[in-house]
Every structure is written in structure tokens, then in C-alpha cells.
Design an enzyme around this catalytic site. Structure first.
Site, PDB file in Angstrom:
ATOM      1  N   GLU A 133     -25.093  24.821 -45.801  1.00  0.00           N
ATOM      2  CA  GLU A 133     -24.129  24.223 -44.876  1.00  0.00           C
ATOM      3  C   GLU A 133     -22.878  23.750 -45.603  1.00  0.00           C
ATOM      4  O   GLU A 133     -21.779  23.778 -45.048  1.00  0.00           O
ATOM      5  CB  GLU A 133     -24.799  23.047 -44.142  1.00  0.00           C
ATOM      6  CG  GLU A 133     -23.886  22.412 -43.106  1.00  0.00           C
ATOM      7  CD  GLU A 133     -24.588  21.353 -42.261  1.00  0.00           C
ATOM      8  OE1 GLU A 133     -25.830  21.377 -42.184  1.00  0.00           O
ATOM      9  OE2 GLU A 133     -23.891  20.517 -41.688  1.00  0.00           O
ATOM     10  N   SER A 164     -28.252  14.599 -37.159  1.00  0.00           N
ATOM     11  CA  SER A 164     -27.783  13.230 -36.896  1.00  0.00           C
ATOM     12  C   SER A 164     -28.398  12.635 -35.638  1.00  0.00           C
ATOM     13  O   SER A 164     -28.772  13.347 -34.712  1.00  0.00           O
ATOM     14  CB  SER A 164     -26.259  13.219 -36.731  1.00  0.00           C
ATOM     15  OG  SER A 164     -25.632  13.551 -37.934  1.00  0.00           O
ATOM     16  N   SER A 167     -22.910  20.003 -32.148  1.00  0.00           N
ATOM     17  CA  SER A 167     -21.886  20.967 -31.738  1.00  0.00           C
ATOM     18  C   SER A 167     -22.540  22.166 -31.065  1.00  0.00           C
ATOM     19  O   SER A 167     -23.490  22.740 -31.593  1.00  0.00           O
ATOM     20  CB  SER A 167     -21.074  21.441 -32.938  1.00  0.00           C
ATOM     21  OG  SER A 167     -20.485  20.336 -33.576  1.00  0.00           O
ATOM     22  N   GLU A 208     -17.826  10.490 -49.012  1.00  0.00           N
ATOM     23  CA  GLU A 208     -18.385   9.410 -49.831  1.00  0.00           C
ATOM     24  C   GLU A 208     -19.806   9.771 -50.279  1.00  0.00           C
ATOM     25  O   GLU A 208     -20.180   9.519 -51.425  1.00  0.00           O
ATOM     26  CB  GLU A 208     -18.379   8.098 -49.029  1.00  0.00           C
ATOM     27  CG  GLU A 208     -16.997   7.483 -48.842  1.00  0.00           C
ATOM     28  CD  GLU A 208     -16.107   8.249 -47.851  1.00  0.00           C
ATOM     29  OE1 GLU A 208     -16.636   9.084 -47.081  1.00  0.00           O
ATOM     30  OE2 GLU A 208     -14.886   8.016 -47.861  1.00  0.00           O
TER      31      GLU A 208
END
Lengths: 324, 386
Positions: free
Chosen positions: B258, B141, B173, B373
Site C-alpha cells: 500500500e 481504520s 474509500s 508522523e
């Protein structure tokens, strides 16, 4: 795809009929000829000696194509008769719950079967519906659920005492498989409809709102299929009273999925799905009927919850994994 | 008449029965966890695969052969199957054990290095991963690229002996403690007719000159997320993962690992165990509803592990189970809130604190690893709608 699955798919798909009502005698004849009826009954007792994996394929296909025959009921009846050392007659059979009187309520296909098997503790009776006073009724899918009064007992035997525990579990497993099939049918019809129905100048399948809704329905179908198939696998592996948690969880989960899949399917179909002429009802009315038959979510979740409380915080995970 | 039904593919792989040989492995893991708990080395918490960073614990697991399980022995791993790894990970998650330090390296970096890495890269990283000493983050991201990963703007320019990397990654993270991550970057300008072209994965060691790591506190105030800024970071040619231009394909494969594990439905399981410990009496029907769902999700999750073991990449099933599982993780919190009168209290102890952490971590469940979504978009494609 296994041979049995392929055959079942074909046999039930061929019998699919939106208009017809009543017992599908031609389909039953095919089920007898192909050995799909009395599938898991041992061969020496007149069955096909199939596995529970075969049963998953056959019962799911019967649910998917809205078969108008007492497939699951006959399977249960044959198992009960055989367990009690009684001969298993050919032809469609049904089962009923003993209520301690001469009245049998909501007997599936009671008007159309040659015999009804009634377990009571370790006693198993075969009664003749032709000798009874029959009051016809149906479930919300218009499947016969008849009341029989004063049916004559034609055979009786004693089975191992475990049948009393096993009977509702086997019934719930069969119903779960039918539900999984009907859920797949409702989804498959909704996907088909969404790709053909044009609004706002394009098929509604192209609208993200519709895609997201049908993806939710897809997830519910996946859950119903996985739970019912896994419960059957568990029953095959460890036997029935031991597979109680698996069967209970599967019936409860299939029941939850049924409501959600039916709701989304109708929402996607719009008004046409809400009419009698449309085939969607063959799937959705069965979802609504079957989720409450052989124990609703409430009944089976209470059993699972009681097991969880008994297991306690230290045993809950072991209960879920089936490994103490 | 059956032409009223679309052909819907199988949504979940066939059910899997765990082989007998894993029973002993499961018992060993349980005995180890019981010993750790008895010694009070950690307390069970929710969402520990994000928040439970404990390098001692990771090394203890490694010492027992429970990290890098599917990595071949020649790279320091244990050459075991996906189902054996599954049993270990589900036991750790159900117990609420602190697994965050090694989690990403063990889950997706190992498999990606095995699939796309050079021999030198494998030798450089896999033994450390299996020893529980080398930790990774995820470099996907960016500030302007979340669900739309193909829009990443971090870019690497070819320079003498390698690449020069500029850009920013976010929500990373554990970057402040990890050794490295795979950065998904643009290595050639964006082509609007093929948005997935021109992307590559670079192995970035996070102590490289030009890398700045800043904390982004979570709702709880805790430091797990980071912003990672690259200012002309030199990446040697030997740290290109796979092929230049194949980043999209590679990252999709990485996402399959993942997205597909039991952490996608078990993040709040320790809360349910705590609820049973806390409650004198509990609504059995409601509890049973949760357990029935756990049972079903576990069987679905196991089926995916079975497919992974068979060498398949069950993308559709993983999307379906992650969507169901992560929504369910939230439902467990609602049950835990309402079945007992205890209010969540971040400054409290025991159940009240566990509940507070679960409530404040919950938004992440349905976002990380692909929003629900986006996952439903994958399901919709699988159904033939798009």
C-alpha cells in the site's frame, strides 16, 4: 557490498582526522597504491578502468569521511588530459575554469597539486601551479581554494568539442556524490549523538521531536544518495551530454538536501556542534561549501526548467522518464 | 575517530535501470491513453486513484492485460514482474487517468491473497480482479483507531461454521461500490502486554446481511469515504484470510504494498502538466526545482519497485519515499497556485477546477496509508533511534 566500496570505506575511514589540516599526503599515497585515484581513467592511460558504479562508492566515501585530498578534481583533470590525448601525471591534480585571463580563481587545492588542468572550448591546458603567484584562500569548509596568477602552460592538446559541455556535468556529478557522503556523515553523527546525549533523564533519541527531525534528515540523505547514484548510472548508460538532466537534477537535489541535513544536525547537536572542537563541522561545513560549488541549485534547476519548458505539457512526463 | 558516527543502514535500495523489454509496454500504454484522451472519454484529474472511479476504464485496462499483472496465469493474471506493473501504473497516474475502481484490488489485495489466501480464495477473487470486475476497499481504520491500528475494536466471535462480526470501519474509500474488503478485527481479547496478538483478517463481502454502508462526504462534498457498520455479520470459516491471530503480521505485509507505489508522489502531477499548458511564461528555476524533485522521487520509487521485484519488503525505504513524496505532492499545489494568477474554483472549469480539487484533496495525501508522523517513526526505528 562490492570490493571497491569496502576498500574505499576502509581507506577513507582510516584517514578520518578531526584535528589535521592541509593535504593528507599519506592518504593520497594509499589512493595511488590501491588504484582509488584516477579510478575511471582507462588502464592504458594509467588509471584503474573503474565503472561509474565504482566511482559512486569511492567519491561518496571520500565525502563521508571528509578526505583532505583533491580526489574528484584529480579524476576530472585526468579525464580532460586523456580526452585531449595528453599524458596523465601521477600525484594530485586540480582543475580550473578558464576566464580568458592569466588568473585562475578559486582553484581547489591549487597550492598543493602538481598540475592544474584548464579546459577552454576544445583546448585543454595543463598548467604548473609552482610557476604561478599563489594567493591562498578557502571555502567555508577550510578546503584550499586558491588564486593562481601567471601559471605556465606545460602541455596543451585538443579534445572533442563535447568536453566543454561535459566538464561542468562531470564536476557536478562528482560534487553531488561528495555531498551525499557528507550528508550521510552528518546524519550518522547526529544519530550517534542523540543516542548518547542524556537530557530530561533519558537519551534525547527517545524524544519524538528528535526522532521526527532526524527522520526528516534521513529522508534528505536518502534523496541525495538516490539522486547522485542514479545520475551516475544514467551517465554510465547513455553518456554525458545525454545525462545532463539527470546530473542537473541530482546536483540541485543534493544541494537542497545539504542545507536541510546540516540544519537538523546542528539543531540536534545543540551548542557543542557549533564549536570548532566537535567533528560535526567536518560534515556540515562541507555541505555548505559543496552545495554552491560546481553550480548551486539555482543554476541546475534553471537548466532543468528550460528543458521542461522546451518539452511542454505533452513532453514533460517523457522528459522525466527519459523515454520519448 | 570514526566512532563518532552511528552505523546508518542503506536508506533506499540501489538504483534500478528499467529493462529494455518494458519500453514497448510503455509505448502501448501511452498509445492507449492518447486514444482515450482523443475520444474525450475522461479528463485528466489530480488524485484519480481515490476519486476517478470508472469501471469501463478498468475493464479496458484488464482487456489489455494491465490489471493483475503480477498475478500468475493460473489465477487469471499475467505473471509479469513488479517493474512491468510499475511502468503501467506510473503512466496511468501521470496521465491523471481514472484508476480508482481497481486500484486497491490490484495494488494490495492481489498480493495479499497470493501470500496468505487459500487456493479456494485465490480462485474466487483473483480472476475477477485481473478482469477488472472485482473491486476491493480497505478495512483497517475505525472511529477510535487510526494511526494506532492495533487498537481496533471490531470483533469476531466464533460461531458454528465461521465467525460473527460486530463493529465499525471508517474512511473506507469506495465501499459503496466495491465488492469486498479485508477487515482487520479482534478475534481474541486485547492483551496489553502484546497488543499485536489476537488480530485477524476476514474477507467481508460487502453485500452480506448485516453490513450497512453510509457515506462520509469529503471536503469537496464528493462521496468516496464511507462508514461500514457490521451488525452480527456471519463470515464463513472459508473467508478467514491467512491464520487467526496473524492479522498484525498480515496487515503489515499488505501495508508494504500500500505504501510503496508511485501514487505516493504523483497524485498532483496532472496539475503540473496543466500548469505548463496554461502558462504563457513560467519561472524556469522554480519549475526546474519541481522537476528535479520529481526526477529524484521517481528514481527512489523505481528503486523500491526493483526491491519488490527481487522479493524484498523494503519497509524503511517505502516509509522514507512516502514521506518525501506526499509532502512534495502538496508543494506542487503551492507552486501551481502561485505560478499562475488563477484562483481555485470548484465550480469552474479547466485549471481553476483542477486546482480547487487538488487543494481540497491535499490533506489526505499525508494521512492515508499511514500518517507521515507514523512513517517518520518507522524511519527513526530504521536509524536506530527507537
Amino acid at each position: 557490498m562490492s570490493e571497491v566500496r569496502e576498500m574505499a570505506e576502509q581507506v577513507f575511514a582510516d584517514a578520518w582526522d578531526v584535528e589535521a589540516t592541509g593535504l593528507d599526503a599519506d592518504l593520497w599515497k594509499t589512493l595511488e597504491q590501491t588504484g582509488l585515484a584516477r579510478l575511471t581513467l582507462p588502464e592504458e592511460a594509467g588509471g584503474s578502468g573503474g565503472t561509474f558504479a565504482d566511482w559512486v562508492a569511492v567519491a561518496t566515501a571520500a565525502g563521508q569521511y571528509a578526505a583532505r585530498v583533491p580526489l574528484v578534481e584529480t579524476e576530472l583533470a585526468a579525464w580532460l588530459l586523456h580526452a585531449a590525448g595528453l599524458e596523465v601525471p601521477t600525484g594530485p591534480l586540480s582543475v580550473a575554469v578558464d576566464e580568458g585571463s592569466d588568473t585562475l580563481h578559486r582553484v581547489p587545492w591549487g597550492r598543493a597539486v602538481g598540475g592544474v588542468v584548464v579546459p577552454a572550448g576544445d583546448r585543454v591546458s595543463l598548467v604548473d601551479p609552482a610557476s604561478a603567484q599563489v594567493t591562498e584562500g578557502t571555502n567555508v569548509a577550510e578546503e584550499p581554494r586558491d588564486t593562481l596568477v601567471g601559471a605556465r602552460v606545460v602541455a596543451e592538446g585538443t579534445a572533442p568539442s563535447t568536453v566543454a559541455v561535459e566538464f561542468p556535468l562531470r564536476a557536478a556529478l562528482g560534487r553531488s556524490l561528495l555531498l551525499a557522503g557528507a550528508a550521510r556523515a552528518a546524519l550518522a553523527m547526529s544519530v550517534r549523538y542523540a543516542t548518547e546525549r542524556v537530557q530530561f533523564g533519558r537519551p534525547i533519541a527517545k524524544l519524538q521531536a528528535i526522532q521526527q527531525s532526524l527522520a526528516l534528515a534521513g529522508a534528505e540523505v536518502a534523496a541525495a544518495e538516490a539522486a547522485s547514484a542514479a545520475a551516475a548510472g544514467e551517465a554510465q548508460r547513455v553518456g554525458f551530454p545525454e545525462a545532463a538532466l539527470a546530473v542537473a537534477a541530482a546536483k540541485a537535489r543534493c544541494g537542497e538536501a545539504a542545507g536541510e541535513v546540516a540544519r537538523i544536525s546542528h539543531q540536534v547537536h545543540g551548542a557543542i556542534g557549533f564549536t570548532r572542537e566537535h567533528s560535526l563541522r567536518l560534515a556540515t561545513t562541507r555541505l555548505w561549501a559543496w552545495r554552491d560549488e560546481d553550480g548551486s541549485e539555482s543554476r541546475w534547476n534553471r537548466l532543468v526548467g528550460a528543458r521542461a519548458v522546451e518539452a511542454g505539457p505533452g513532453g514533460l512526463w517523457a522528459l522525466l522518464t527519459g523515454t520519448p | 575517530m570514526t566512532d563518532t558516527m552511528a552505523k546508518v543502514p542503506p536508506l533506499v535500495p540501489p538504483p534500478v535501470e528499467l529493462p529494455e523489454r518494458v519500453a514497448a509496454l510503455r509505448a502501448e500504454v501511452r498509445a492507449f491513453l492518447a486514444e482515450e484522451l482523443a475520444a474525450d472519454r475522461w479528463r485528466p484529474r489530480a488524485d484519480t486513484w481515490l476519486s476517478g472511479w470508472d469501471e469501463r476504464f478498468s475493464k479496458e485496462l484488464a482487456a489489455r492485460g494491465w490489471l493483475g499483472m503480477t498475478i500468475p496465469p493460473e489465477y487469471g493474471g499475467h505473471g509479469r514482474g513488479a517493474l512491468e506493473r510499475y511502468v503501467v501504473t506510473e503512466e496511468l497516474l501521470a496521465a491523471g487517468a481514472p484508476v480508482a475502481a481497481h486500484w486497491i484490488a490490484d495494488r494490495q489485495i492481489g498480493p495479499s491473497l497470493l501470500r496468505f489466501g487459500t487456493e479456494e480464495q485465490r480462485q474466487a477473487f483473483l480472476p475477477g480482479i485481473a478482469r477488472g470486475e472485482v473491486y476491493f476497499g480497505i478495512g483497517m481504520s475505525e472511529p477510535d483507531s487510526g494511526s494506532d491500528l492495533a487498537s481496533v475494536r471490531s470483533r469476531a466471535e466464533p460461531v458454528d461454521g465461521g465467525w460473527e462480526l460486530t463493529g465499525t470501519k471508517v474512511w473506507t474509500s469506495g465501499a459503496h461500490r466495491a465488492h469486498a474488503f479485508f477487515a482487520l478485527v479482534r478475534t481474541s481479547p486485547k492483551d496489553e502486554t502484546n497488543r499485536h496478538a489476537g488480530l485477524s483478517q476476514l474477507i467481508v463481502e460487502l453485500d452480506s446481511p448485516g453490513v450497512t454502508i453510509r457515506p462520509i462526504p469529503l471536503l469537496t462534498g464528493a462521496h468516496h469515504f464511507n462508514e461500514v457498520v457490521f451488525d452480527k455479520v456471519f463470515i464463513p470459516e472459508s473467508r478467514v484470510l491467512g491464520e487467526i491471530g496473524q492479522g498484525w503480521h498480515q496487515v503489515t505485509s499488505e501495508l508494504a504494498f500500500e505504501r510503496s507505489g508511485p501514487e505516493r508522489y504523483l497524485s498532483t502531477f496532472p496539475l503540473l502538466t496543466a500548469l505548463l499548458r496554461e502558462a504563457h511564461q513560467v519561472d524556469e528555476e522554480r519549475l526546474g526545482g519541481l522537476v528535479s524533485r520529481y526526477w529524484t522521487l521517481r528514481r527512489m520509487s523505481l528503486a523500491i519497485a526493483g526491491a519488490l521485484e527481487a522479493g524484498q519488503a523494503p519497509e524503511l525505504a517505502a516509509a522514507v519515499v512516502k514521506d518525501l513524496g506526499t509532502r512534495f505532492e502538496n508543494e506542487v499545489i503551492d507552486a501551481a497556485r502561485t505560478l499562475l494568477p488563477t484562483a481555485p474554483d470548484p465550480g469552474g472549469t479547466g485549471y481553476a477546477r483542477l486546482l480547487a480539487e487538488a487543494v481540497l484533496h491535499a490533506p489526505g495525501f499525508t494521512l492515508r496509508g499511514g500518517t507521515n508522523e507514523v512513517l517518520r517513526g518507522i524511519t527513526a526505528r530504521g536509524l536506530g533511534l527507537r
